[in-house]
Scaffold this motif. Structure first.
Motif, PDB file in Angstrom:
ATOM      1  N   THR A 191       0.879  -1.367  -0.011  1.00  0.00           N
ATOM      2  CA  THR A 191       0.104  -0.019  -0.091  1.00  0.00           C
ATOM      3  C   THR A 191       1.061   1.484  -0.037  1.00  0.00           C
ATOM      4  N   VAL A 192       0.771   2.336  -0.899  1.00  0.00           N
ATOM      5  CA  VAL A 192       1.645   3.077  -1.232  1.00  0.00           C
ATOM      6  C   VAL A 192       0.912   4.596  -1.274  1.00  0.00           C
ATOM      7  N   HIS A 193       1.204   5.332  -0.587  1.00  0.00           N
ATOM      8  CA  HIS A 193       1.056   6.877  -0.525  1.00  0.00           C
ATOM      9  C   HIS A 193       1.712   7.554  -1.540  1.00  0.00           C
ATOM     10  N   TRP A 194       1.401   7.910  -2.702  1.00  0.00           N
ATOM     11  CA  TRP A 194       2.282   8.587  -3.683  1.00  0.00           C
ATOM     12  C   TRP A 194       1.423   9.366  -4.634  1.00  0.00           C
ATOM     13  N   GLY A 195       2.468  10.287  -5.143  1.00  0.00           N
ATOM     14  CA  GLY A 195       1.887  11.315  -6.001  1.00  0.00           C
ATOM     15  C   GLY A 195       1.232  12.562  -5.244  1.00  0.00           C
ATOM     16  N   PRO A 196       0.885  13.622  -6.145  1.00  0.00           N
ATOM     17  CA  PRO A 196       0.397  14.617  -5.496  1.00  0.00           C
ATOM     18  C   PRO A 196      -1.313  14.652  -5.502  1.00  0.00           C
ATOM     19  N   ASN A 197      -1.700  15.668  -4.616  1.00  0.00           N
ATOM     20  CA  ASN A 197      -3.043  15.680  -4.498  1.00  0.00           C
ATOM     21  C   ASN A 197      -4.076  16.093  -5.651  1.00  0.00           C
ATOM     22  N   ILE A 198      -5.064  15.893  -5.730  1.00  0.00           N
ATOM     23  CA  ILE A 198      -6.062  16.347  -6.713  1.00  0.00           C
ATOM     24  C   ILE A 198      -5.594  16.191  -8.113  1.00  0.00           C
ATOM     25  N   VAL A 199      -5.434  14.901  -8.634  1.00  0.00           N
ATOM     26  CA  VAL A 199      -4.879  14.895 -10.046  1.00  0.00           C
ATOM     27  C   VAL A 199      -5.798  13.706 -10.574  1.00  0.00           C
ATOM     28  N   GLY A 200      -6.147  13.787 -11.574  1.00  0.00           N
ATOM     29  CA  GLY A 200      -7.086  12.724 -12.215  1.00  0.00           C
ATOM     30  C   GLY A 200      -6.713  11.530 -12.630  1.00  0.00           C
ATOM     31  N   GLU A 201      -5.121  11.282 -12.803  1.00  0.00           N
ATOM     32  CA  GLU A 201      -4.545  10.088 -13.316  1.00  0.00           C
ATOM     33  C   GLU A 201      -3.132  10.162 -12.689  1.00  0.00           C
ATOM     34  N   PRO A 202      -2.614   8.907 -12.652  1.00  0.00           N
ATOM     35  CA  PRO A 202      -1.187   8.603 -11.994  1.00  0.00           C
ATOM     36  C   PRO A 202      -0.284   9.528 -12.658  1.00  0.00           C
ATOM     37  N   VAL A 203       0.573  10.082 -12.018  1.00  0.00           N
ATOM     38  CA  VAL A 203       1.609  10.929 -12.429  1.00  0.00           C
ATOM     39  C   VAL A 203       2.983  10.100 -13.000  1.00  0.00           C
ATOM     40  N   ASP A 204       3.773  10.602 -13.585  1.00  0.00           N
ATOM     41  CA  ASP A 204       4.795   9.727 -14.240  1.00  0.00           C
ATOM     42  C   ASP A 204       5.657   8.782 -13.358  1.00  0.00           C
ATOM     43  N   HIS A 205       6.070   9.352 -12.250  1.00  0.00           N
ATOM     44  CA  HIS A 205       6.883   8.532 -11.265  1.00  0.00           C
ATOM     45  C   HIS A 205       6.235   7.368 -10.579  1.00  0.00           C
ATOM     46  N   VAL A 206       4.604   7.464 -10.356  1.00  0.00           N
ATOM     47  CA  VAL A 206       4.012   6.582 -10.040  1.00  0.00           C
ATOM     48  C   VAL A 206       3.898   5.402 -10.972  1.00  0.00           C
ATOM     49  N   ARG A 207       3.569   5.838 -12.164  1.00  0.00           N
ATOM     50  CA  ARG A 207       3.716   4.736 -13.356  1.00  0.00           C
ATOM     51  C   ARG A 207       5.012   4.167 -13.444  1.00  0.00           C
ATOM     52  N   ARG A 208       6.050   4.809 -13.163  1.00  0.00           N
ATOM     53  CA  ARG A 208       7.430   3.986 -13.354  1.00  0.00           C
ATOM     54  C   ARG A 208       7.610   3.051 -12.129  1.00  0.00           C
ATOM     55  N   ALA A 209       7.083   3.749 -10.872  1.00  0.00           N
ATOM     56  CA  ALA A 209       7.150   2.896  -9.727  1.00  0.00           C
ATOM     57  C   ALA A 209       6.628   1.475  -9.702  1.00  0.00           C
ATOM     58  N   ALA A 210       5.344   1.559 -10.075  1.00  0.00           N
ATOM     59  CA  ALA A 210       4.293   0.521 -10.055  1.00  0.00           C
ATOM     60  C   ALA A 210       4.934  -0.794 -10.661  1.00  0.00           C
ATOM     61  N   PRO A 211       5.593  -0.923 -12.019  1.00  0.00           N
ATOM     62  CA  PRO A 211       5.996  -1.969 -12.571  1.00  0.00           C
ATOM     63  C   PRO A 211       7.315  -2.761 -11.754  1.00  0.00           C
ATOM     64  N   ALA A 212       8.070  -1.535 -11.166  1.00  0.00           N
ATOM     65  CA  ALA A 212       9.361  -1.833 -10.389  1.00  0.00           C
ATOM     66  C   ALA A 212       8.727  -2.823  -9.110  1.00  0.00           C
ATOM     67  N   LEU A 213       7.829  -2.547  -8.430  1.00  0.00           N
ATOM     68  CA  LEU A 213       7.326  -3.159  -7.195  1.00  0.00           C
ATOM     69  C   LEU A 213       6.593  -4.427  -7.412  1.00  0.00           C
ATOM     70  N   LEU A 214       5.746  -4.606  -8.885  1.00  0.00           N
ATOM     71  CA  LEU A 214       5.631  -6.050  -9.344  1.00  0.00           C
ATOM     72  C   LEU A 214       6.524  -6.897  -9.649  1.00  0.00           C
ATOM     73  N   ASP A 215       7.579  -6.217 -10.256  1.00  0.00           N
ATOM     74  CA  ASP A 215       8.768  -7.172 -10.662  1.00  0.00           C
ATOM     75  C   ASP A 215       9.541  -7.500  -9.412  1.00  0.00           C
ATOM     76  N   ALA A 216       9.405  -6.975  -8.250  1.00  0.00           N
ATOM     77  CA  ALA A 216       9.963  -7.458  -7.005  1.00  0.00           C
ATOM     78  C   ALA A 216       9.297  -8.548  -6.426  1.00  0.00           C
ATOM     79  N   GLY A 217       7.953  -8.602  -6.790  1.00  0.00           N
ATOM     80  CA  GLY A 217       7.020  -9.749  -6.195  1.00  0.00           C
ATOM     81  C   GLY A 217       5.770  -9.424  -5.469  1.00  0.00           C
ATOM     82  N   ALA A 218       5.525  -7.827  -5.602  1.00  0.00           N
ATOM     83  CA  ALA A 218       4.107  -7.517  -5.332  1.00  0.00           C
ATOM     84  C   ALA A 218       3.082  -8.255  -5.997  1.00  0.00           C
TER      85      ALA A 218
END
Length: 326
Positions: A191-218
């Protein structure tokens, strides 16, 4: 028969300010209507992001540019237990709002209420430590981490949160922890608290972090911070949205229209993701009536943001869902 479980997940849960004023006056039950309670009861475990400290002590921590400090009274822990919450993440930008003593009180009050905590602790090791849950015959490893603020980061002998500067990439300590946890559990929920408030879609660094977390085994990633729900894929719920608060309403993104999430899993991962539309009134949360424009707006927005991620969503029985086994 393959063991399965259903996890209920909710996003930013703020029990301070106006909600804190309601709690002693009304008790916990009016905060969430019977429909919300029934939906949660369908799950084997309920996990949410608690975006406040729970304490009667402390003073607002002085951080330049920080406008909001959230503190709930000790009875808030009982309100969460009454709702059926099994665990919360405290890895966010409000856990330390009233200083270290209030954070330590939060851990104590939640423990007394029978609620597990991740993402914050009395020192660095405790803040990063996972929690093990049993649900539906499956062993679930739960981790909590936040990418802001660095001022709240735990350290050796220093209370705080599990901080990772995800804008600079996923740190080795986090991927190693996920890999280790995966070896000893059936499911790893990050469970990750990531990115700024009040944006309608995930920002770039969130989109980059998600695959890395999945690759690690999440197995499943549950994000929050935007106060607005985002789209999802099979293994990533980019933002769960808000769950209860007293916040001002954004006229376009409508943070008062949110979702409760129900994810059915087995050891191979999510089998079905359901999102139940919620209406966030001032300091109260209720299921959205399916025969209202609010329900239609919420469903249409979720379908749209999911389509941008390549996820097909269907509407059925007052819920919006994706069956991953088809």
């Amino acid at each position: 028969m393959t063991p399965r479980c259903t996890l209920a997940l909710a996003g930013d849960t703020m029990l301070g300010r106006g909600v804190a004023e309601e709690l002693p006056r009304t008790g916990p039950k009016p905060l969430f209507d019977s429909g919300v309670r029934a939906a949660v009861a369908d799950a084997d475990a309920f996990v949410l992001n608690l975006e406040c400290c729970v304490s009667a002590r402390g003073e607002p921590i002085p951080i330049p540019g920080k406008p909001f400090h959230f503190r709930a009274p000790p009875v808030a822990a009982e309100a969460l237990a009454d709702l059926g919450v099994r665990a919360v993440t405290l890895a966010n930008n409000h856990a330390l709002d009233y200083g270290p003593e209030a954070l330590l009180d939060t851990l104590s009050h939640l423990a007394d209420a029978g609620i597990e905590t991740v993402g914050a602790g009395a020192d660095l090791d405790q803040a990063r430590a996972p929690v093990l849950l049993s649900a539906g015959g499956l062993r679930i490893g739960l981790l909590g981490v936040t990418d802001h603020p660095p001022e709240y980061a735990a350290g050796p002998g220093k209370p705080g949160v599990a901080f990772a500067d995800l804008g600079q990439g996923v740190p080795d300590w986090l991927t190693e922890q996920i890999r280790d946890l995966r070896e000893h559990t059936d499911i790893v929920l990050v469970t990750v608290h990531w990115g700024p408030n009040i944006v309608g879609e995930p920002v770039d660094h969130v989109r980059r972090a998600a695959p890395a977390l999945l690759d690690a085994g999440a197995t499943l990633i549950a994000g929050h911070s935007a106060h607005v729900f985002h789209g999802y894929t099979r293994h990533v719920l980019y933002d769960l949205g808000d769950f209860i608060d007293d916040y001002a309403i954004h006229p376009a993104l409508r943070n008062d229209r949110s979702l409760l999430w129900l994810v059915a899993l087995d050891e191979n991962g999510p089998r079905r993701t359901e999102a139940v539309p919620l209406s966030l009134d001032y300091c109260r949360t209720r299921l959205t009536d399916p025969d209202t424009p609010d329900w239609d707006w919420t469903a249409r927005r979720l379908i749209d943001v999911c389509a941008r991620l390549g996820t097909d969503v269907e509407q059925r029985d007052g819920r919006v869902a994706t069956d991953w086994t088809r």
